[in-house]
Design a protein around this motif. Sequence first.
Motif: not given
Length: 86
Positions: A43-51, A59-72
Amino acid sequence: MADKILIAAGVLILISLILTLYRFFKGPGFVNRAVAIDVLGIIVISLIGLAAILFEQALYLDVALVYGLLSFLGIIVIGRFIEKGL
């Protein structure tokens, strides 16, 4: 038209956030809470993508990618803990 779709997406994401938080706090067991943590990450990744779309910042998409990796990685650690402890 695109604004209405973004607003609808935001509302659906917020509804899913509320339902997931309910499952996280009222979950009957540790496994349900672990799944809720995983869903919260999505959900947080989707919120970052929406933002990223709303503010037009790639740049937010890169943040979402890193967040997704850390979440995984976090959910892998939780899974190992559930399986046989650390």
